[in-house]
Design a protein around this motif. Structure first.
Motif, PDB file in Angstrom:
ATOM      1  N   THR A  27      68.062 106.679  52.613  1.00 20.80           N
ATOM      2  CA  THR A  27      67.390 106.466  53.901  1.00 20.80           C
ATOM      3  C   THR A  27      66.057 107.213  53.936  1.00 20.80           C
ATOM      4  O   THR A  27      65.041 106.661  54.361  1.00 20.80           O
ATOM      5  N   ILE A  28      66.044 108.449  53.480  1.00 21.60           N
ATOM      6  CA  ILE A  28      64.805 109.239  53.445  1.00 21.60           C
ATOM      7  C   ILE A  28      63.790 108.572  52.517  1.00 21.60           C
ATOM      8  O   ILE A  28      62.600 108.495  52.837  1.00 21.60           O
ATOM      9  N   PRO A  35      63.262 113.211  49.359  1.00 24.47           N
ATOM     10  CA  PRO A  35      64.471 114.015  49.496  1.00 24.47           C
ATOM     11  C   PRO A  35      64.704 114.854  48.244  1.00 24.47           C
ATOM     12  O   PRO A  35      64.423 114.417  47.128  1.00 24.47           O
ATOM     13  N   VAL A  36      65.166 116.070  48.432  1.00 25.44           N
ATOM     14  CA  VAL A  36      65.548 116.927  47.313  1.00 25.44           C
ATOM     15  C   VAL A  36      66.890 117.568  47.640  1.00 25.44           C
ATOM     16  O   VAL A  36      67.262 117.718  48.798  1.00 25.44           O
ATOM     17  N   GLY A  37      67.581 117.942  46.597  1.00 24.18           N
ATOM     18  CA  GLY A  37      68.876 118.589  46.767  1.00 24.18           C
ATOM     19  C   GLY A  37      69.503 118.795  45.419  1.00 24.18           C
ATOM     20  O   GLY A  37      68.838 118.739  44.382  1.00 24.18           O
ATOM     21  N   ALA A 140      79.023 107.190  57.887  1.00 28.08           N
ATOM     22  CA  ALA A 140      77.713 107.264  57.225  1.00 28.08           C
ATOM     23  C   ALA A 140      76.644 106.485  57.978  1.00 28.08           C
ATOM     24  O   ALA A 140      75.518 106.971  58.132  1.00 28.08           O
ATOM     25  N   ALA A 141      76.957 105.287  58.468  1.00 26.82           N
ATOM     26  CA  ALA A 141      75.956 104.488  59.190  1.00 26.82           C
ATOM     27  C   ALA A 141      75.506 105.210  60.450  1.00 26.82           C
ATOM     28  O   ALA A 141      74.314 105.222  60.785  1.00 26.82           O
ATOM     29  N   VAL A 147      69.922 110.649  61.520  1.00 19.73           N
ATOM     30  CA  VAL A 147      68.924 111.278  60.645  1.00 19.73           C
ATOM     31  C   VAL A 147      67.552 110.649  60.867  1.00 19.73           C
ATOM     32  O   VAL A 147      66.549 111.352  61.022  1.00 19.73           O
ATOM     33  N   VAL A 148      67.489 109.321  60.886  1.00 14.50           N
ATOM     34  CA  VAL A 148      66.214 108.632  61.112  1.00 14.50           C
ATOM     35  C   VAL A 148      65.619 109.038  62.456  1.00 14.50           C
ATOM     36  O   VAL A 148      64.429 109.343  62.550  1.00 14.50           O
TER      37      VAL A 148
END
Length: 156
Positions: A27-28, A35-37, A140-141, A147-148
């Motif tokens: 999504t990001i 996105p990082v992780g 998740a949805a 998040v958005v």
């Protein structure tokens, strides 16, 4: 429209939330940010926490996804997720925390079974909800929508 590109650190436990993490990261990316992780960690001689610190120091926003497991422990007894959250807060990085509803349906392996770790998880949830706005999610949805929305507000 804002043309800035932001680095967004995504933190969570892995075993129980790997599909959710993947969905949030995608999504990001669809929002054209970075996105990082833990997925970007590589084999290295540096201690894992040093690498995590460097990544958090370079991030613009920190997303913490809390499920029903406490996660892998650091040497100091905190989970990596909690330690990352504490570090992002210490640095003053904008934090967006998303806590899975405590009554959400989960598979048995998605719940903490060790009473000591379950207590640590409850304390962590209490900490992240104590002095900051958090959002709660079921699936998740639902999380992706939240998040958005949070990122859109932050970017504006």
């Amino acid at each position: 429209m804002n043309s800035n590109k932001f680095q967004i650190f995504v933190s969570s436990t892995y075993r129980d939330l790997s599909a959710v993490r993947r969905s949030v990261i995608e999504t990001i990316q669809r929002l054209l940010h970075f996105p990082v992780g833990m997925e970007q960690f590589s084999s290295d001689d540096d201690e894992q926490w040093v690498i995590i610190q460097e990544m958090i120091q370079q991030t613009d926003y920190y997303i913490c996804i809390v499920g029903h497991r406490y996660g892998s422990l650091c040497k100091d007894g905190r989970s990596f997720t909690e330690k990352e959250w504490d570090y992002a807060k210490e640095l003053g990085i904008p934090i967006m925390t998303f806590v899975r509803n405590r009554d959400a349906k989960t598979a048995p392996d998605e719940r903490e079974t060790d009473p000591v770790l379950a207590n640590k998880l409850n304390e962590f949830v209490a900490k992240v909800t104590a002095d900051k706005m958090v959002d709660f999610w079921y699936e998740a949805a639902d999380l992706n929508t939240k998040v958005v929305t949070a990122l859109f507000k932050a970017f504006s």
